[in-house]
Structures are given as C-alpha cells and as structure tokens.
Design a protein around this motif. Sequence first.
Motif, mmCIF file in Angstrom:
data_model
loop_
_atom_site.group_PDB
_atom_site.id
_atom_site.type_symbol
_atom_site.label_atom_id
_atom_site.label_comp_id
_atom_site.label_asym_id
_atom_site.label_seq_id
_atom_site.Cartn_x
_atom_site.Cartn_y
_atom_site.Cartn_z
ATOM 1 N N UNK B 67 0.581 -2.689 8.705
ATOM 2 C CA UNK B 67 0.004 -2.104 7.306
ATOM 3 C C UNK B 67 0.113 -2.855 6.143
ATOM 4 N N UNK B 68 0.745 -3.495 6.279
ATOM 5 C CA UNK B 68 0.452 -4.487 5.160
ATOM 6 C C UNK B 68 -0.637 -5.160 5.049
ATOM 7 N N UNK B 69 -1.154 -5.994 6.173
ATOM 8 C CA UNK B 69 -1.940 -7.058 6.079
ATOM 9 C C UNK B 69 -3.176 -5.666 6.420
ATOM 10 N N UNK B 70 -3.156 -4.533 6.314
ATOM 11 C CA UNK B 70 -4.739 -3.229 5.785
ATOM 12 C C UNK B 70 -5.713 -3.997 4.595
ATOM 13 N N UNK B 71 -6.718 -4.263 4.259
ATOM 14 C CA UNK B 71 -7.190 -4.040 3.516
ATOM 15 C C UNK B 71 -6.863 -3.631 2.402
ATOM 16 N N UNK B 72 -6.776 -1.947 2.209
ATOM 17 C CA UNK B 72 -6.380 -0.779 1.792
ATOM 18 C C UNK B 72 -5.694 -0.817 1.679
ATOM 19 N N UNK B 73 -4.428 -1.252 1.775
ATOM 20 C CA UNK B 73 -2.887 -1.283 1.383
ATOM 21 C C UNK B 73 -3.041 -2.808 0.862
ATOM 22 N N UNK B 74 -3.698 -3.994 0.565
ATOM 23 C CA UNK B 74 -3.023 -5.050 0.021
ATOM 24 C C UNK B 74 -4.405 -4.456 -1.627
ATOM 25 N N UNK B 75 -5.235 -3.926 -1.083
ATOM 26 C CA UNK B 75 -6.121 -3.235 -2.768
ATOM 27 C C UNK B 75 -5.074 -2.186 -3.567
ATOM 28 N N UNK B 76 -3.880 -1.696 -2.249
ATOM 29 C CA UNK B 76 -2.758 -0.817 -3.160
ATOM 30 C C UNK B 76 -2.610 -1.149 -4.428
ATOM 31 N N UNK B 77 -1.277 -2.229 -3.191
ATOM 32 C CA UNK B 77 -0.867 -3.611 -3.771
ATOM 33 C C UNK B 77 -0.935 -4.233 -5.510
ATOM 34 N N UNK B 78 -2.272 -4.715 -4.663
ATOM 35 C CA UNK B 78 -3.134 -5.456 -6.159
ATOM 36 C C UNK B 78 -3.184 -4.264 -7.886
ATOM 37 N N UNK B 79 -3.113 -3.153 -7.227
ATOM 38 C CA UNK B 79 -3.213 -1.786 -8.328
ATOM 39 C C UNK B 79 -2.676 -2.032 -9.486
ATOM 40 N N UNK B 80 -1.155 -1.969 -8.208
ATOM 41 C CA UNK B 80 0.482 -1.468 -8.574
ATOM 42 C C UNK B 80 0.914 -2.275 -9.292
ATOM 43 N N UNK B 81 0.369 -3.708 -8.655
ATOM 44 C CA UNK B 81 1.524 -5.100 -8.947
ATOM 45 C C UNK B 81 1.961 -4.727 -11.009
ATOM 46 N N UNK B 82 0.503 -4.857 -11.483
ATOM 47 C CA UNK B 82 1.053 -5.057 -13.275
ATOM 48 C C UNK B 82 1.883 -3.588 -13.633
ATOM 49 N N UNK B 83 1.744 -2.843 -12.848
ATOM 50 C CA UNK B 83 2.641 -1.389 -13.278
ATOM 51 C C UNK B 83 4.422 -1.411 -13.612
#
Lengths: 100, 100
Positions: B67-83
Amino acid sequence: MSKYGMYAKFTAKPGERDKLVDILLEAAAGAELVQECELYIVNVSDTEPDTVWVTEVWSSKEAHDASLQQEATKASIQRAMPLIAGVESIQIRPVGGKGI
Amino acid sequence: MSKYGMYAKFTAKPGERDKLVDILLEAAAGAELVQECELYIVNVSDTEPDTVWVTEVWSSKEAHDASLQQEATKASIQRAMPLIAGVESIQIRPVGGKGI
C-alpha cells in the motif's frame, strides 16, 4: 457522545502469554453480544514475547466503564490476574476511519 | 499468513493536528476500497493535543508494505509530511477478537 478507545498493554508473566491470550479471546467472544463494544481485538508482539495488546473501541466511555461492572468481565479479570505482571493503557478518542 | 497490525503515533506540529486528521481520514476513505486493509481508524488524544494515533489491521505485512507504494498513498504522505513533527509505531500481530 464521543466514542472511546483504548490500547491496553498487558505484560504476561513468563510463559503465561498464551493462556492470557485465550482468556482475552473468550472476553472478545462475549463482547460479540455487546452492541456498545465496537472493537475488541487481541494482538501479540513478534518482538516482545510477554506482551499482549488489546485494541478496544466503545460507543462511549460510560459503556466501557459499565462493562467492567459486569459479572462476566469480573470473572475474566479474576482468571487473568494471576497471569499478568503489568498493565498499561493509552486512552484515545476515535474520530473516524475504516472499520468503525 | 498472519495478519499485520500497527498503532502509528503521529505528533503534529503545534496547531496542525486537525489538518493532519483530515488527511488521515481521506486516506481511510481511500482504504474502504482496499480489501486487504481491514481497519484504519484515526484517533486523537484528550491529554496530548498534538497526538494522532492510527490503528491499522491488514491481511498481511506484504499488503501493508504494498500500500505504501501506491500513488494515492505517496500523495497523502507528501501532503502530511509538512504537518508532522514525529512518528513512532508499535507493530502488532492480531490473533482474533471482535471487529476483524
């Protein structure tokens, strides 16, 4: 009313983890009949051989507290106590997601 | 194959918890379509205002890792990281109970 959640960590006495797991699974089976209990999952750890984690979600803190007064719960606790070296818990408030 | 579970603790940067919760709830909504994801519950803490706990159960560790390799997951992680100020996790192996 807010839902109520808990991660309860039980440390079993050496060699007693599997007996403790069985008692907790029996408690989980009893919880199938309790509508206010939404989740009661028994977990072990692959790195801490004496650890058992229980993941609980209840419809409210009141529902959880009331469950502790039930005779069946008290009987389970009595059976589990001699197997347990320690208990810790993390109180959480479920806000949503998959599975609740 | 063993199920795979995790309690993931996110510490949000001050004032960012609710934005982080929203992103995690979106991820949970996406997980509704993923059969291998059995549970993805987002929780807050009434005592630690920057803490978010996610309770996850997957059909296997492999399913979680994939699941961590899915594009949707990667996009969520990108958005969450700065928070996010920090992440810890507790790996567990669900053995049974109510809700899985």
